[in-house]
Design a protein around this motif. Structure first.
Motif, mmCIF file in Angstrom:
data_model
loop_
_atom_site.group_PDB
_atom_site.id
_atom_site.type_symbol
_atom_site.label_atom_id
_atom_site.label_comp_id
_atom_site.label_asym_id
_atom_site.label_seq_id
_atom_site.Cartn_x
_atom_site.Cartn_y
_atom_site.Cartn_z
ATOM 1 N N UNK A 28 0.829 -1.203 0.000
ATOM 2 C CA UNK A 28 0.000 0.000 0.000
ATOM 3 C C UNK A 28 0.869 1.260 0.000
ATOM 4 N N UNK A 29 2.090 1.157 0.547
ATOM 5 C CA UNK A 29 2.968 2.333 0.516
ATOM 6 C C UNK A 29 3.187 2.840 -0.902
ATOM 7 N N UNK A 30 3.042 1.947 -1.909
ATOM 8 C CA UNK A 30 3.333 2.348 -3.289
ATOM 9 C C UNK A 30 2.328 3.360 -3.824
ATOM 10 N N UNK A 31 1.161 3.471 -3.189
ATOM 11 C CA UNK A 31 0.213 4.520 -3.597
ATOM 12 C C UNK A 31 -0.153 5.420 -2.412
ATOM 13 N N UNK A 32 0.758 5.488 -1.435
ATOM 14 C CA UNK A 32 0.563 6.360 -0.272
ATOM 15 C C UNK A 32 1.762 7.298 -0.182
ATOM 16 N N UNK A 33 1.560 8.562 -0.527
ATOM 17 C CA UNK A 33 2.667 9.513 -0.541
ATOM 18 C C UNK A 33 3.304 9.656 0.831
ATOM 19 N N UNK A 34 2.503 9.514 1.879
ATOM 20 C CA UNK A 34 3.059 9.600 3.227
ATOM 21 C C UNK A 34 4.031 8.468 3.507
ATOM 22 N N UNK A 35 3.687 7.262 3.040
ATOM 23 C CA UNK A 35 4.570 6.119 3.238
ATOM 24 C C UNK A 35 5.853 6.250 2.450
ATOM 25 N N UNK A 36 5.751 6.697 1.198
ATOM 26 C CA UNK A 36 6.952 6.877 0.368
ATOM 27 C C UNK A 36 7.863 7.929 0.985
ATOM 28 N N UNK A 37 7.271 9.039 1.428
ATOM 29 C CA UNK A 37 8.071 10.115 2.013
ATOM 30 C C UNK A 37 8.745 9.670 3.309
ATOM 31 N N UNK A 38 8.117 8.748 4.029
ATOM 32 C CA UNK A 38 8.691 8.245 5.277
ATOM 33 C C UNK A 38 10.039 7.566 5.012
ATOM 34 N N UNK A 39 10.104 6.704 4.002
ATOM 35 C CA UNK A 39 11.352 6.015 3.696
ATOM 36 C C UNK A 39 12.365 6.953 3.048
ATOM 37 N N UNK A 40 11.883 7.930 2.301
ATOM 38 C CA UNK A 40 12.798 8.932 1.742
ATOM 39 C C UNK A 40 13.493 9.707 2.856
ATOM 40 N N UNK A 41 12.797 9.932 3.962
ATOM 41 C CA UNK A 41 13.398 10.692 5.059
ATOM 42 C C UNK A 41 14.606 9.983 5.656
ATOM 43 N N UNK A 42 14.628 8.664 5.576
ATOM 44 C CA UNK A 42 15.780 7.935 6.110
ATOM 45 C C UNK A 42 17.038 8.237 5.308
ATOM 46 N N UNK A 43 16.920 8.168 3.983
ATOM 47 C CA UNK A 43 18.054 8.455 3.097
ATOM 48 C C UNK A 43 17.509 8.599 1.679
#
Length: 438
Positions: A28-43
């Motif tokens: 579901x993260x693949x269509x959830x901008x909040x989830x994608x941005x969460x992993x982007x914040x790591x690196x």
């Protein structure tokens, strides 16, 4: 000097960040901008380097960055918001199907496809057919439909294209490392199929796609013969013999995998003809369990089979010569209790034409109670293409309808457009996109 062993050191996920695993292993993260941005914040750079794969990111990120995130109140609050949304979503509360059908409806739809294009890091798709199948799963998840997907897990997927220094298009084939993908091996579940040169075994992997479960069969097992291990090596790779083996594993193996998992579908949906052999397995199973004749079982099986055809040109469909069908289906012919000519006639537009090859699309059209193209125009083209199957019907009455292809729009809406729609349309645009009042 040749290495004796290779070790890969992976970071340890701090306890406060454990919910990241639940998020990463549900697509579901693949269509959830909040989830994608969460992993982007790591690196952010690592996210791109890892082909936007959160499981690989968590296994590759520097330990110091994880430790810092575990102490960052802003990051933890962001993570809690994403995981809370995921839990509410997966619960099914407020979904269309749950709202209209309740919890007691036991209908299950099994959706078979040779490829699924859900997200780029799960490279088991080649093009439009896979993207449609992926969007189909995601849309079904949003609606809360009781659907499961069935496909194959390819060790090398489809080739990747690139341009060399001279500007020529080249293909590269890479091995996939399933242990760094957002998928999980289902323990103690295997299926077996007897092939002319020995038994084929396959294990089953599970993929969470929101509320939907996708099951993928993998034949790359040490117990298999080397040539059998290659069956799930490449999507659309190899010769006709490799193709028929892949389609046997998808259709017959996929049917048996659902049985082994305890899933009892009400409807089997064949997305293109690749999985049409499941119709043969369905008939055989009904004959054996219900003590039915072939004719009786075929009628009963038809009620549970749905077929979608995609390709508007004859050359784009799978055809097998009679000797290949004899090699792989002589034993099923005997179990069905029909003659060779009757069996081969199931895959021929003219059942009595001995020179005609066996076509997977024709088999699906003959066995399914409902068939459709993927647009109004394609429905008309398909009725014209396959009119010879129903010689007693005028073209416009050939029983192939159409469902105009849609897309899972939330997968294709950018973050900026998502915010714009939220501001001016409110959250209802996600749940009721066809509402003219918006």
């Amino acid at each position: 000097m040749k290495s004796i062993h290779t070790f890969k050191v992976r970071p340890s996920l701090p306890l406060p960040l454990q919910p990241l695993l639940r998020i990463a292993y549900n697509l579901r993260w693949s269509w959830d901008h909040g989830g994608i941005d969460l992993f982007r914040r790591l690196d952010r750079d690592l996210w791109e380097t890892c082909n936007r794969n959160p499981v690989l990111v968590l296994g590759s990120v520097q330990q110091s960055l994880l430790e810092a995130a575990a102490k960052d109140d802003s990051f933890l609050a962001h993570m809690k918001g994403v995981v809370d949304k995921l839990d509410y979503y997966v619960s099914g509360e407020g979904s269309w199907y749950r709202r209209d059908h309740g919890k007691e409806d036991d209908m299950v739809v099994a959706y078979f496809s040779a490829e699924f294009g859900i997200t780029e890091c799960l490279s088991i798709f080649a093009g439009g057919l896979g993207v449609l199948a992926g969007d189909h799963l995601k849309a079904s998840s949003d609606l809360g439909l009781p659907l499961v997907g069935v496909g194959l897990l390819y060790q090398q997927g489809y080739f990747r294209q690139y341009l060399n220094a001279a500007g020529w298009q080249q293909e590269a084939i890479e091995d996939n490392d399933f242990h760094t993908w957002p998928i999980e091996l289902i323990p103690n579940v295997t299926v077996s199929i007897e092939l002319p040169d020995g038994r084929l075994d396959a294990q089953v992997w599970g993929v969470k796609v929101g509320r939907i479960q996708l099951y993928l069969l993998d034949a790359n097992l040490p117990s298999n013969r080397p040539e059998h291990r290659k069956i799930t090596a490449q999507l659309y790779g190899g010769d006709l013999e490799m193709r028929i083996r892949q389609e046997i594993l998808l259709g017959i193996g996929g049917y048996r995998a659902l049985e082994a998992l305890g899933v009892k579908p009400t409807v089997y949906h064949m997305n293109e003809g690749h999985s049409a052999f499941l119709g043969i397995e369905r008939v055989l199973r009904l004959m054996e369990t219900g003590k039915l004749s072939f004719s009786e079982a075929r009628i009963l099986a038809s009620a549970s089979l749905v077929f979608t055809t995609h390709t508007p040109v004859t050359a784009g469909h799978d055809y097998y010569q009679s000797f290949l069908m004899d090699r792989y289906f002589s034993e099923p012919m005997t179990r069905l209790g029909i003659s060779r000519s009757e069996f081969l006639g199931l895959g021929r537009q003219d059942p009595v034409n001995e020179s005609e090859d066996f076509c997977m699309t024709v088999l699906a059209l003959r066995l399914a109670s409902h068939s459709n193209g993927v647009s109004k125009l394609h429905g008309a083209v398909s009725r014209r293409m396959w009119n010879r199957i129903w010689t007693d019907l005028p073209e416009q009455e050939v029983p192939i309808g159409h469902v105009t292809n849609g897309v899972h729009f939330r997968s294709w809406v950018s973050l900026e457009m998502n915010q714009l729609y939220d501001r001016y349309l409110g959250p209802k645009w996600r749940e009721e996109p066809a509402d003219v009042k918006l």
